[in-house]
Write an enzyme that holds these catalytic residues in place. Structure first.
Site, PDB file in Angstrom:
ATOM      1  N   THR A 125       0.820  -1.213   0.000  1.00  0.00           N
ATOM      2  CA  THR A 125       0.000   0.000   0.000  1.00  0.00           C
ATOM      3  C   THR A 125       0.851   1.259   0.000  1.00  0.00           C
ATOM      4  OG1 THR A 125      -1.525   1.300   1.359  1.00  0.00           O
ATOM      5  CG2 THR A 125      -0.174  -0.287   2.525  1.00  0.00           C
ATOM      6  N   ASP A 126       0.293   2.341  -0.555  1.00  0.00           N
ATOM      7  CA  ASP A 126       1.006   3.623  -0.510  1.00  0.00           C
ATOM      8  C   ASP A 126       1.067   4.193   0.903  1.00  0.00           C
ATOM      9  OD1 ASP A 126      -1.647   4.379  -0.188  1.00  0.00           O
ATOM     10  OD2 ASP A 126      -1.656   5.866  -1.796  1.00  0.00           O
ATOM     11  N   GLU A 127       0.252   3.619   1.818  1.00  0.00           N
ATOM     12  CA  GLU A 127       0.247   4.157   3.190  1.00  0.00           C
ATOM     13  C   GLU A 127       1.584   3.962   3.891  1.00  0.00           C
ATOM     14  OE1 GLU A 127      -3.098   3.586   5.681  1.00  0.00           O
ATOM     15  OE2 GLU A 127      -4.526   3.763   4.043  1.00  0.00           O
ATOM     16  N   TYR A 153      -1.928  -0.205  11.104  1.00  0.00           N
ATOM     17  CA  TYR A 153      -2.113  -0.905   9.810  1.00  0.00           C
ATOM     18  C   TYR A 153      -0.920  -0.643   8.894  1.00  0.00           C
ATOM     19  CZ  TYR A 153      -3.455  -1.359   4.906  1.00  0.00           C
ATOM     20  OH  TYR A 153      -3.458  -1.648   3.554  1.00  0.00           O
ATOM     21  N   LYS A 157       2.019  -3.174   7.374  1.00  0.00           N
ATOM     22  CA  LYS A 157       2.260  -3.381   5.938  1.00  0.00           C
ATOM     23  C   LYS A 157       3.708  -3.007   5.591  1.00  0.00           C
ATOM     24  CE  LYS A 157      -0.376  -4.352   3.072  1.00  0.00           C
ATOM     25  NZ  LYS A 157      -0.724  -5.695   2.511  1.00  0.00           N
TER      26      LYS A 157
HETATM   27  P1  NAD Z   1     -10.212  -6.803   2.371  1.00  0.00           P
HETATM   28  O1  NAD Z   1     -10.211  -6.493   3.829  1.00  0.00           O
HETATM   29  O2  NAD Z   1     -11.414  -6.503   1.547  1.00  0.00           O
HETATM   30  O3  NAD Z   1      -9.898  -8.365   2.160  1.00  0.00           O
HETATM   31  C1  NAD Z   1      -8.912  -9.036   2.898  1.00  0.00           C
HETATM   32  C2  NAD Z   1      -9.118 -10.539   2.700  1.00  0.00           C
HETATM   33  O4  NAD Z   1      -8.076 -11.221   3.405  1.00  0.00           O
HETATM   34  C3  NAD Z   1     -10.450 -11.057   3.261  1.00  0.00           C
HETATM   35  O5  NAD Z   1     -11.049 -11.946   2.345  1.00  0.00           O
HETATM   36  C4  NAD Z   1     -10.035 -11.803   4.527  1.00  0.00           C
HETATM   37  O6  NAD Z   1     -10.899 -12.886   4.866  1.00  0.00           O
HETATM   38  C5  NAD Z   1      -8.641 -12.287   4.157  1.00  0.00           C
HETATM   39  N1  NAD Z   1      -7.790 -12.537   5.338  1.00  0.00           N
HETATM   40  C6  NAD Z   1      -7.596 -11.708   6.400  1.00  0.00           C
HETATM   41  N2  NAD Z   1      -6.773 -12.292   7.276  1.00  0.00           N
HETATM   42  C7  NAD Z   1      -6.415 -13.497   6.748  1.00  0.00           C
HETATM   43  C8  NAD Z   1      -5.575 -14.552   7.186  1.00  0.00           C
HETATM   44  N3  NAD Z   1      -4.934 -14.497   8.364  1.00  0.00           N
HETATM   45  N4  NAD Z   1      -5.432 -15.623   6.398  1.00  0.00           N
HETATM   46  C9  NAD Z   1      -6.086 -15.721   5.200  1.00  0.00           C
HETATM   47  N5  NAD Z   1      -6.916 -14.759   4.758  1.00  0.00           N
HETATM   48  C10 NAD Z   1      -7.075 -13.664   5.522  1.00  0.00           C
HETATM   49  O7  NAD Z   1      -8.927  -6.083   1.790  1.00  0.00           O
HETATM   50  P2  NAD Z   1      -8.675  -5.395   0.359  1.00  0.00           P
HETATM   51  O8  NAD Z   1      -9.130  -4.006   0.403  1.00  0.00           O
HETATM   52  O9  NAD Z   1      -9.151  -6.306  -0.694  1.00  0.00           O
HETATM   53  O10 NAD Z   1      -7.078  -5.366   0.354  1.00  0.00           O
HETATM   54  C11 NAD Z   1      -6.340  -6.477  -0.144  1.00  0.00           C
HETATM   55  C12 NAD Z   1      -4.865  -6.154  -0.032  1.00  0.00           C
HETATM   56  O11 NAD Z   1      -4.569  -4.982  -0.780  1.00  0.00           O
HETATM   57  C13 NAD Z   1      -4.388  -5.890   1.385  1.00  0.00           C
HETATM   58  O12 NAD Z   1      -3.119  -6.455   1.537  1.00  0.00           O
HETATM   59  C14 NAD Z   1      -4.307  -4.369   1.464  1.00  0.00           C
HETATM   60  O13 NAD Z   1      -3.322  -3.989   2.383  1.00  0.00           O
HETATM   61  C15 NAD Z   1      -3.904  -4.024   0.048  1.00  0.00           C
HETATM   62  N6  NAD Z   1      -4.318  -2.713  -0.445  1.00  0.00           N
HETATM   63  C16 NAD Z   1      -5.621  -2.318  -0.367  1.00  0.00           C
HETATM   64  C17 NAD Z   1      -6.001  -1.083  -0.914  1.00  0.00           C
HETATM   65  C18 NAD Z   1      -7.431  -0.606  -0.867  1.00  0.00           C
HETATM   66  O14 NAD Z   1      -7.700   0.528  -1.241  1.00  0.00           O
HETATM   67  N7  NAD Z   1      -8.391  -1.422  -0.454  1.00  0.00           N
HETATM   68  C19 NAD Z   1      -5.040  -0.271  -1.523  1.00  0.00           C
HETATM   69  C20 NAD Z   1      -3.706  -0.697  -1.575  1.00  0.00           C
HETATM   70  C21 NAD Z   1      -3.373  -1.938  -1.046  1.00  0.00           C
HETATM   71  O1  DAU Z   2      -4.104   4.075   0.308  1.00  0.00           O
HETATM   72  C1  DAU Z   2      -4.341   2.695   0.319  1.00  0.00           C
HETATM   73  C2  DAU Z   2      -5.193   2.328   1.505  1.00  0.00           C
HETATM   74  O2  DAU Z   2      -6.495   2.842   1.254  1.00  0.00           O
HETATM   75  C3  DAU Z   2      -5.239   0.828   1.755  1.00  0.00           C
HETATM   76  O3  DAU Z   2      -3.960   0.382   2.104  1.00  0.00           O
HETATM   77  C4  DAU Z   2      -6.236   0.484   2.864  1.00  0.00           C
HETATM   78  O4  DAU Z   2      -6.355  -0.917   2.995  1.00  0.00           O
HETATM   79  C5  DAU Z   2      -7.580   1.073   2.502  1.00  0.00           C
HETATM   80  O5  DAU Z   2      -8.506   0.836   3.552  1.00  0.00           O
HETATM   81  C6  DAU Z   2      -7.458   2.573   2.242  1.00  0.00           C
HETATM   82  O6  DAU Z   2      -7.138   3.277   3.463  1.00  0.00           O
HETATM   83  P1  DAU Z   2      -7.856   4.675   3.843  1.00  0.00           P
HETATM   84  O7  DAU Z   2      -7.735   4.865   5.294  1.00  0.00           O
HETATM   85  O8  DAU Z   2      -7.382   5.768   2.954  1.00  0.00           O
HETATM   86  O9  DAU Z   2      -9.371   4.307   3.404  1.00  0.00           O
HETATM   87  P2  DAU Z   2     -10.779   4.550   4.107  1.00  0.00           P
HETATM   88  O10 DAU Z   2     -11.817   4.161   3.095  1.00  0.00           O
HETATM   89  O11 DAU Z   2     -10.865   3.953   5.456  1.00  0.00           O
HETATM   90  O12 DAU Z   2     -10.817   6.133   4.267  1.00  0.00           O
HETATM   91  C7  DAU Z   2     -10.645   6.982   3.144  1.00  0.00           C
HETATM   92  C8  DAU Z   2     -10.683   8.417   3.656  1.00  0.00           C
HETATM   93  O13 DAU Z   2     -12.022   8.706   4.115  1.00  0.00           O
HETATM   94  C9  DAU Z   2      -9.787   8.660   4.857  1.00  0.00           C
HETATM   95  O14 DAU Z   2      -9.240   9.972   4.771  1.00  0.00           O
HETATM   96  C10 DAU Z   2     -10.719   8.566   6.059  1.00  0.00           C
HETATM   97  C11 DAU Z   2     -12.022   9.085   5.499  1.00  0.00           C
HETATM   98  N1  DAU Z   2     -13.240   8.492   6.107  1.00  0.00           N
HETATM   99  C12 DAU Z   2     -13.357   7.142   6.149  1.00  0.00           C
HETATM  100  C13 DAU Z   2     -14.471   6.538   6.714  1.00  0.00           C
HETATM  101  C14 DAU Z   2     -14.580   5.035   6.787  1.00  0.00           C
HETATM  102  C15 DAU Z   2     -14.265   9.312   6.561  1.00  0.00           C
HETATM  103  O15 DAU Z   2     -14.183  10.550   6.493  1.00  0.00           O
HETATM  104  N2  DAU Z   2     -15.365   8.728   7.122  1.00  0.00           N
HETATM  105  C16 DAU Z   2     -15.513   7.375   7.231  1.00  0.00           C
HETATM  106  O16 DAU Z   2     -16.554   6.905   7.767  1.00  0.00           O
END
Ligand code: NAD
Ligand code: DAU
Length: 339
Positions: A125-127, A153, A157
């Site tokens: 992740t970019d985080e 988190y 990562k």
């Molecule tokens: P998500 O929370 O929707 O899905 C995570 C999945 O992992 C779920 O199906 C869960 O059951 C499974 N899981 C959790 N713990 C586990 C374990 N111990 N063993 C096996 N499976 C397990 O997450 P997402 O948003 O799809 O993100 C997927 C990946 O991409 C993550 O690694 C996250 O850090 C990364 N990522 C997400 C975003 C985003 O915007 N959502 C952006 C950049 C990177």
């Molecule tokens: O940048 C990549 C990341 O993006 C991934 O690594 C994470 O897994 C993914 O969850 C996401 O993280 P963020 O914290 O950026 O996403 P989130 O959707 O939780 O929040 C997006 C923005 O919105 C953040 O600035 C917080 C704000 N927010 C979020 C929620 C859930 C609100 O203002 N209100 C809310 O209820």
């Protein structure tokens, strides 16, 4: 080849599985998922009977189970999506983030070393880069930006990324890492900004914007992320990190207003609530490396992607209504009740 996809019952992993089955019928996909609160088997129902697909319920921290699966399937490639992924939950309870995101990654890489592998790909992740100031629009995250994580988190990562690179240098494990910006699209769990706001707006519930809503995220349609990972698996160089992003920066408040407008809901639903602790201000990816080396560019414009996403949530109410009617209610009360 056989590709082991971990976390494939979650948001991005499931979209990746759909993309791969459709575009690479020559490959076999084995999905390993623990089915935590974020994993949903109903998401995968349409591919369960596909002869190129197998689902296995397993925890990536379960060393014995993971080794047994490697013995059975002998995967050529592993793509690790499995993670605890929600920042707010990591602030509430960091421990499971360290277990799954760091130790789970280690178990997978140990299995790769033991049984041999062509490529271990870590979905990062970019985080891990921390955040950028709002008043410096000239700054972007590159692959050489120092790691500077803000939340448990992102720290977990970042630790996993360091471990992946250490396994490459020390043991010669063929690895790649991608660091992507915020994804949006179908099947995203409704605890994240966009699906949470869509679900609340459709139910005429308050739309909880943290702080002033000025925080900026760089939004990428999930299918573009899947395409980028596919490209890295096939053409990426071992030991390299690739940033993935869409040059699509938006303030949270503007996204929420856009959702209200698209759904015909009043902006009076917007409620400003207590800010997230340690809330990162701005993420912005410089995707020059993946563009110049692998020719990848995002294809979906935000206006199209958000329209498709909102329509998907309108068309798949049962999918998210089942989620928000269960244990999610307790989470919502804990997270937003006193905010
Ligand atoms: P998500 O929370 O929707 O899905 C995570 C999945 O992992 C779920 O199906 C869960 O059951 C499974 N899981 C959790 N713990 C586990 C374990 N111990 N063993 C096996 N499976 C397990 O997450 P997402 O948003 O799809 O993100 C997927 C990946 O991409 C993550 O690694 C996250 O850090 C990364 N990522 C997400 C975003 C985003 O915007 N959502 C952006 C950049 C990177
Ligand atoms: O940048 C990549 C990341 O993006 C991934 O690594 C994470 O897994 C993914 O969850 C996401 O993280 P963020 O914290 O950026 O996403 P989130 O959707 O939780 O929040 C997006 C923005 O919105 C953040 O600035 C917080 C704000 N927010 C979020 C929620 C859930 C609100 O203002 N209100 C809310 O209820």
């Amino acid at each position: 080849m056989t590709i082991l996809v971990t976390g494939g019952a979650g948001f991005i992993g499931s979209n990746f599985i759909f993309f791969m089955l459709e575009n690479h019928p020559e490959d076999r996909i084995v999905c390993l998922d623990k089915l935590t609160y974020a994993g949903n088997l109903s998401t995968l129902k349409d591919v369960m009977d596909d002869p190129n697909f197998r689902f296995v319920k397993l925890d990536i921290c379960d060393r014995e189970g993971v080794y047994k699966l490697f013995e059975e399937e002998k995967p050529d490639v592993v793509v690790n999506f499995a993670a605890e992924s929600h920042v707010d939950r990591s602030i509430e309870n960091p421990e499971v983030f360290l277990q799954t995101n760091i130790l789970g990654t280690q178990v997978l890489m140990d299995a790769c070393r033991k049984y041999g592998i062509q490529r271990f790909h870590q979905v990062g992740t970019d985080e891990v880069y921390g955040d950028l100031p709002l008043d410096r629009p000239d700054l972007f995250f590159t692959e050489t930006t120092p790691i500077h994580a803000s939340s448990p988190y992102s720290a977990s990562k970042a630790s996993a990324d360091l471990l992946v690179l250490a396994y490459h240098r020390t043991f010669g494990l063929p690895v790649t890492i991608s660091r992507c910006s915020n994804n949006y699209g179908p099947y995203q769990f409704p605890e994240k900004l966009i699906p949470l706001m869509i679900a609340n707006a459709l139910n005429d519930k308050p739309l909880p914007v943290y702080g002033k809503g000025e925080n900026v995220r760089d939004w990428l349609y999930v299918e573009d992320h899947c395409k980028a990972i596919d490209r890295i698996l096939r053409e990426g160089r071992d030991g390299e990190v690739y940033n993935i992003g869409g040059h699509n920066e938006m303030r949270n408040i503007d996204i929420v207003k856009l959702i209200c407008k698209t759904l015909g809901k009043p902006e009076s639903l917007i409620t400003y609530v207590t800010d997230r602790k340690g809330h990162d201000m701005r993420y912005a990816i410089d995707p020059a490396k993946i563009h110049s080396e692998l020719g990848w560019l995002p294809e979906t414009k935000f206006a199209d992607g958000i329209r498709k996403t909102i329509q998907w949530y309108l068309d798949h109410k049962t999918w998210w209504e089942e989620i928000i009617s269960g244990d999610y209610q307790n989470y919502y009360q804990r997270m937003y009740g006193n905010r």
